[in-house]
Motif scaffolding. Structure first.
Motif, mmCIF file in Angstrom:
data_model
loop_
_atom_site.group_PDB
_atom_site.id
_atom_site.type_symbol
_atom_site.label_atom_id
_atom_site.label_comp_id
_atom_site.label_asym_id
_atom_site.label_seq_id
_atom_site.Cartn_x
_atom_site.Cartn_y
_atom_site.Cartn_z
ATOM 1 N N THR A 19 0.858 -1.176 0.000
ATOM 2 C CA THR A 19 0.000 0.000 0.000
ATOM 3 C C THR A 19 0.896 1.229 0.000
ATOM 4 O O THR A 19 2.101 1.134 0.228
ATOM 5 C CB THR A 19 -0.924 0.034 1.242
ATOM 6 O OG1 THR A 19 -0.114 -0.021 2.419
ATOM 7 C CG2 THR A 19 -1.913 -1.126 1.241
ATOM 8 N N ALA A 21 0.671 5.691 0.952
ATOM 9 C CA ALA A 21 -0.045 6.922 1.286
ATOM 10 C C ALA A 21 0.990 8.016 1.517
ATOM 11 O O ALA A 21 2.069 7.768 2.059
ATOM 12 C CB ALA A 21 -0.896 6.737 2.536
ATOM 13 N N ASN A 22 0.656 9.204 1.053
ATOM 14 C CA ASN A 22 1.533 10.371 1.231
ATOM 15 C C ASN A 22 2.952 10.105 0.732
ATOM 16 O O ASN A 22 3.921 10.543 1.331
ATOM 17 C CB ASN A 22 1.561 10.799 2.710
ATOM 18 C CG ASN A 22 0.178 11.106 3.232
ATOM 19 O OD1 ASN A 22 -0.616 11.753 2.534
ATOM 20 N ND2 ASN A 22 -0.128 10.637 4.419
ATOM 21 N N THR A 50 -0.501 0.124 9.703
ATOM 22 C CA THR A 50 -0.056 1.008 8.620
ATOM 23 C C THR A 50 -0.793 0.686 7.331
ATOM 24 O O THR A 50 -1.221 1.594 6.599
ATOM 25 C CB THR A 50 1.467 0.894 8.419
ATOM 26 O OG1 THR A 50 2.122 1.238 9.646
ATOM 27 C CG2 THR A 50 1.955 1.822 7.313
ATOM 28 N N ASN A 53 -4.255 2.224 7.551
ATOM 29 C CA ASN A 53 -4.190 3.680 7.395
ATOM 30 C C ASN A 53 -3.965 4.067 5.943
ATOM 31 O O ASN A 53 -4.579 5.007 5.439
ATOM 32 C CB ASN A 53 -3.088 4.269 8.281
ATOM 33 C CG ASN A 53 -3.442 4.215 9.749
ATOM 34 O OD1 ASN A 53 -4.617 4.150 10.134
ATOM 35 N ND2 ASN A 53 -2.430 4.215 10.597
ATOM 36 N N ASN A 54 -3.094 3.325 5.251
ATOM 37 C CA ASN A 54 -2.832 3.617 3.840
ATOM 38 C C ASN A 54 -4.067 3.360 2.983
ATOM 39 O O ASN A 54 -4.371 4.129 2.068
ATOM 40 C CB ASN A 54 -1.663 2.783 3.331
ATOM 41 C CG ASN A 54 -0.330 3.253 3.858
ATOM 42 O OD1 ASN A 54 -0.235 4.268 4.541
ATOM 43 N ND2 ASN A 54 0.714 2.514 3.573
ATOM 44 N N LYS A 56 -7.170 3.595 3.888
ATOM 45 C CA LYS A 56 -8.105 4.710 4.123
ATOM 46 C C LYS A 56 -7.682 5.937 3.326
ATOM 47 O O LYS A 56 -8.516 6.663 2.799
ATOM 48 C CB LYS A 56 -8.162 5.052 5.606
ATOM 49 C CG LYS A 56 -8.898 4.045 6.442
ATOM 50 C CD LYS A 56 -8.847 4.446 7.917
ATOM 51 C CE LYS A 56 -9.334 3.319 8.790
ATOM 52 N NZ LYS A 56 -9.125 3.591 10.220
ATOM 53 N N ALA A 57 -6.382 6.186 3.258
ATOM 54 C CA ALA A 57 -5.865 7.392 2.611
ATOM 55 C C ALA A 57 -5.878 7.311 1.083
ATOM 56 O O ALA A 57 -5.835 8.345 0.424
ATOM 57 C CB ALA A 57 -4.446 7.679 3.101
ATOM 58 N N ASN A 58 -5.928 6.091 0.517
ATOM 59 C CA ASN A 58 -5.810 5.991 -0.948
ATOM 60 C C ASN A 58 -7.004 5.290 -1.599
ATOM 61 O O ASN A 58 -6.848 4.612 -2.616
ATOM 62 C CB ASN A 58 -4.490 5.317 -1.338
ATOM 63 C CG ASN A 58 -4.469 3.838 -0.992
ATOM 64 O OD1 ASN A 58 -5.473 3.244 -0.631
ATOM 65 N ND2 ASN A 58 -3.304 3.231 -1.109
ATOM 66 N N ASN A 59 -8.174 5.461 -1.013
ATOM 67 C CA ASN A 59 -9.413 4.901 -1.577
ATOM 68 C C ASN A 59 -9.376 3.393 -1.741
ATOM 69 O O ASN A 59 -9.931 2.852 -2.696
ATOM 70 C CB ASN A 59 -9.758 5.575 -2.908
ATOM 71 C CG ASN A 59 -10.021 7.046 -2.745
ATOM 72 O OD1 ASN A 59 -10.723 7.459 -1.824
ATOM 73 N ND2 ASN A 59 -9.452 7.857 -3.621
#
Length: 131
Positions: A19, A21-22, A50, A53-54, A56-59
């Motif tokens: 995954t 994110a950011n 982690t 969280n990723n 959630k952050a990247n659809n």
């Protein structure tokens, strides 16, 4: 999309979940996993903080790598993941994890992954072929 070779390898090998994110990639091996009758991939959440969280952050975007280290057959599966915290799949993973860790750990939920693309990673003529 997921032919017999892909399914067999998924059933017999470890998976690596990737995954991002950011701009920060993350990859983790998973042992608590399965394939549903309708071709979805399920992963028990024991230590996936982690990863979750990723997602959630990247659809919900996720990639799975699975391979046989002996013959180098491998596949990358790209798809979308959703998280569930109750239901039969979660109950199954809870029982598996609690048995393996003698009650010291449990599954908190499960990822249900819908495959969208399967790519051959086996070295050779079919490398990078989309199934």
């Amino acid at each position: 999309m997921m032919n017999e070779n892909v399914v067999n390898l998924l059933k017999t090998s470890m998976w690596d979940l990737a995954t991002c994110a950011n701009g920060e990639p993350n990859v983790v091996p998973v042992a608590f996993k399965d394939i549903t009758g309708d071709g979805k991939l399920v992963v028990g959440d024991v230590f996936l903080e982690t990863t979750l969280n990723n997602i959630k952050a990247n659809n919900g975007k996720i990639a799975i790598s699975v391979y046989d280290p002996q013959n180098l057959e491998g596949y990358q599966i790209k798809g979308s993941a959703e998280y569930v915290s109750e239901g039969a799949v979660v109950d199954t993973f809870k029982a598996m994890v609690e048995k393996m860790f003698n009650g010291a750990a449990t599954a908190k939920g499960a990822l249900i992954i819908t495959p969208e693309k399967v790519i051959v990673t086996t070295p050779g003529a079919d490398n990078k072929k989309v199934l």
